[in-house]
Each structure stands twice: as C-alpha cells, then as structure tokens.
Scaffold this motif. Structure first.
Motif, PDB file in Angstrom:
ATOM      1  N   LEU A  30      15.078  33.878 -43.335  1.00  0.00           N
ATOM      2  CA  LEU A  30      15.195  34.900 -42.290  1.00  0.00           C
ATOM      3  C   LEU A  30      16.332  34.577 -41.341  1.00  0.00           C
ATOM      4  O   LEU A  30      17.105  35.445 -40.947  1.00  0.00           O
ATOM      5  CB  LEU A  30      13.879  35.011 -41.506  1.00  0.00           C
ATOM      6  CG  LEU A  30      12.749  35.735 -42.251  1.00  0.00           C
ATOM      7  CD1 LEU A  30      11.480  35.745 -41.414  1.00  0.00           C
ATOM      8  CD2 LEU A  30      13.171  37.165 -42.602  1.00  0.00           C
ATOM      9  N   LEU A  67      19.611  36.731 -40.674  1.00  0.00           N
ATOM     10  CA  LEU A  67      19.892  37.196 -39.324  1.00  0.00           C
ATOM     11  C   LEU A  67      21.326  36.870 -38.944  1.00  0.00           C
ATOM     12  O   LEU A  67      22.059  37.706 -38.400  1.00  0.00           O
ATOM     13  CB  LEU A  67      18.924  36.526 -38.345  1.00  0.00           C
ATOM     14  CG  LEU A  67      18.882  37.153 -36.958  1.00  0.00           C
ATOM     15  CD1 LEU A  67      18.119  38.467 -37.010  1.00  0.00           C
ATOM     16  CD2 LEU A  67      18.227  36.207 -35.963  1.00  0.00           C
ATOM     17  N   LEU A 111      24.257  39.518 -38.143  1.00  0.00           N
ATOM     18  CA  LEU A 111      25.001  39.502 -36.877  1.00  0.00           C
ATOM     19  C   LEU A 111      26.497  39.515 -37.124  1.00  0.00           C
ATOM     20  O   LEU A 111      27.241  40.287 -36.522  1.00  0.00           O
ATOM     21  CB  LEU A 111      24.620  38.274 -36.051  1.00  0.00           C
ATOM     22  CG  LEU A 111      23.305  38.402 -35.287  1.00  0.00           C
ATOM     23  CD1 LEU A 111      22.961  37.084 -34.608  1.00  0.00           C
ATOM     24  CD2 LEU A 111      23.399  39.531 -34.259  1.00  0.00           C
TER      25      LEU A 111
END
Ligand code: C2E
Ligand code: CA
Ligand code: CA
Ligand code: CA
Length: 278
Positions: free
Chosen positions: A7, A11, A15
């Motif tokens: 995860l 992430l 981003l």
C-alpha cells in the motif's frame, strides 16, 4: 507487513504520478490516450504445472504516455475505477484482445485459455452484459476458454456478485479470484460462489524461499483448494525453487518471470511455439 509495504509503495507511486499528471487532468488524459491509441495489450504465458507447456495467456493493459512514458496499470486503473472510466478502458481492452485472438489462436494446437482482468466496479454497470457479449462474439469461435480474473476489492454486494458470476458461467466464462491472499480475500467467497480458479498472489509465492511468517498460510490455502476441488494459478513465480515447491504441492498452473514476462503479440507468437516445442 506485505500489505502495508504494498500500500505504501502504491501510495508513493500514486503521489509521484499525480503530481506530474495532476488529479484534474487525469480523466482527460485517459480519454485523450484512448483516442490517441496509446493503450495496448501484453500477454503473459500461463504454464501447466504438470506438462510445463504454455496452455494459456493473461492479457494485461499497458499505457505508453507520450510524455510520462509507461504508466503502471495499478495507477491508471485505480484512478479509472474511481471515476467510472474503467468501463471505457475495458471495452477498449476487450476489442484489442479480440482482434489479437484471431492471430494468437494459431500459436496453439488446441483450445487454450485466455484470461482478462475485470474490475468489480464494471460488473455493477448497466453495460456489463452487452460488453461481455460483444467480446465473446468478436473472439474466434472455439479457440479459447475465456477466464475473467476478478479481485474482491470493491465487491461489497455479495448477492449482486453471485448473480453476475452465475450469468458469466451460463455464458461459458470461467471465473478466477485474483490476488488471493492480499487481505482483500475472505474465505467465505470460496464457499458461497462457484469458482473455477484461485490465483495465489505473488506475496505468497515469495514467502516460499524467504520463509516469512505467512509461509504456513500458503500450505493451508493449498490444502483448502484441494478439498474444494478448485484449480490454482500461482502468480509471480521467479525461481526454480518456488516452481518445485508449488508443483509438489499440487498447484495447477504457474505464471511468472521464471517462464516469461508479459509480451507484445509480435514476439509472443514465436515465443509460445519455441517454448512448447522444447
Ligand atoms: P495482476 O492481475 O495481479 O497481474 C499480475 C501482475 O504481476 C502483472 O503486473 C504482471 O506483469 C506482474 N508479474 C507477473 N509475473 C511476475 C513476476 O514473476 N515477478 C514480478 N515482480 N511481477 C510479475 P502489471 O501488468 O503491472 O499489472 C498490475 C495490475 O494491474 C494487475 O495485477 C491487475 O490487477 C491490474 N491490471 C492490469 N491490466 C488490467 C486490465 O486490463 N484490467 C483491469 N481491471 N486490471 C488490470
Ligand atoms: Ca490478474
Ligand atoms: Ca493476480
Ligand atoms: Ca497480484
């Protein structure tokens, strides 16, 4: 942990990509990319664990962005799912796969398997049945057994999923639960649904030669699938040791870099023939 790490890396990727692509224009970018034919398909061979021959292919979507280069599917598919664009992407994907299939059928002497990834979000859309029927009709007749790989992510409505699975099976499409073991998967699905395959996530396969804490869970899962008479596909097989272990424990199919990366159709045809002649 495995899930935490996954995860976090997702992430970070998200981003980076969205700071470049900016959230607002991502939707426009996907639509522009579709128009501009920037999406294409690669196919990863799936190997029969007994004969060690290629008996199937998994279709994977690719995006070659003119400025950003290759954008990972986790990024643009995750975004498309939240914005409803997943339907357009999958329709486009299906039409490319159906076209390729007319050529790909000649690499196999007999009926082979063709897997595509279906987002659970797509199953809830009104166009789903039409999309599937159009896809089946566009495929060469009797050349492929179609498999839909579905993750439980977003599959909240069990009743609805059950109904869709039955509809798919009525149309002779087999169902695989994808990414089994990533934490999204609940064992109740195995009881409730009539499934054909369980795809064992790469995290489990990695645990074989790393002897991590989840290694014993893999053994339990394999025993369970045997009892339920479910066929299994191990994904992300990278080492000979992993392959040996999985074959000794009765896994039905193997997929991973040890055998082949996902390939474009032009190299794939000869690759399959050479591999299966060995
Ligand atoms: P997935 O369905 O679990 O697909 C397997 C992923 O593992 C693919 O990544 C494949 O290239 C990669 N892989 C296969 N063997 C190995 C190996 O030995 N080692 C390593 N490190 N990786 C391996 P890819 O193509 O980047 O796709 C990522 C995910 O994006 C897929 O995971 C799937 O969930 C999603 N995806 C890709 N194409 C589509 C699509 O057309 N529709 C939908 N809904 N999702 C898609
Ligand atoms: Ca898959
Ligand atoms: Ca998978
Ligand atoms: Ca996976």
């Amino acid at each position: 942990t495995l899930l935490g790490g996954l995860l976090l890396s997702l992430l970070v990727c998200a981003l980076i990509y969205f700071s470049l692509l900016s959230w607002h224009s991502a939707e426009r970018e996907i639509l522009r990319g579709l128009k501009n034919k920037e999406f294409f398909v690669e196919y990863q061979p799936v190997i029969d664990a007994k004969t060690l021959k290629i008996t199937g292919l998994e279709a994977l979507l690719r995006w070659q962005h003119p400025i950003e280069g290759r954008i990972p599917p986790e990024i643009f598919i995750g975004y498309a799912e939240t914005q409803g664009l997943i339907v357009e992407l999958t329709q486009h994907m299906m039409s490319m796969v159906a076209t390729d299939a007319h050529q790909l059928q000649h690499a196999f002497p007999e009926k082979s398997k063709l897997s595509i990834n279906i987002s659970p979000h797509h199953m809830n859309r009104v166009s789903f049945h039409d999309d599937v029927l159009n896809f089946i009709e566009a495929l060469p007749e009797n050349a492929f057994q179609v498999i839909f790989e579905i993750t439980e992510r977003g599959m909240i409505d069990t009743e609805g999923a059950l109904r869709e699975f039955n509809w798919l099976r009525f149309h002779n499409i087999e169902i695989a639960i994808d990414d089994f073991g990533t934490g999204h998967s609940a064992l109740i699905y195995l009881e409730k649904f009539t499934l054909d395959y369980l795809k064992i996530d790469r995290g489990f396969v990695m645990s074989i030669d790393q002897k991590t804490l989840i290694a014993p869970v893999l053994d339990t899962v394999l025993k369970l699938t045997e009892e339920l008479k479910l066929k299994t596909v191990a994904e992300g097989v990278e080492t000979e040791l992993q392959s040996q272990y999985l074959r000794n424990h009765g896994v039905t199919y193997l997929q991973g870099y040890l055998y082949s990366k996902p390939l474009g159709i032009s190299v794939l045809m000869n690759f399959i023939r050479d591999f299966n002649e060995k």
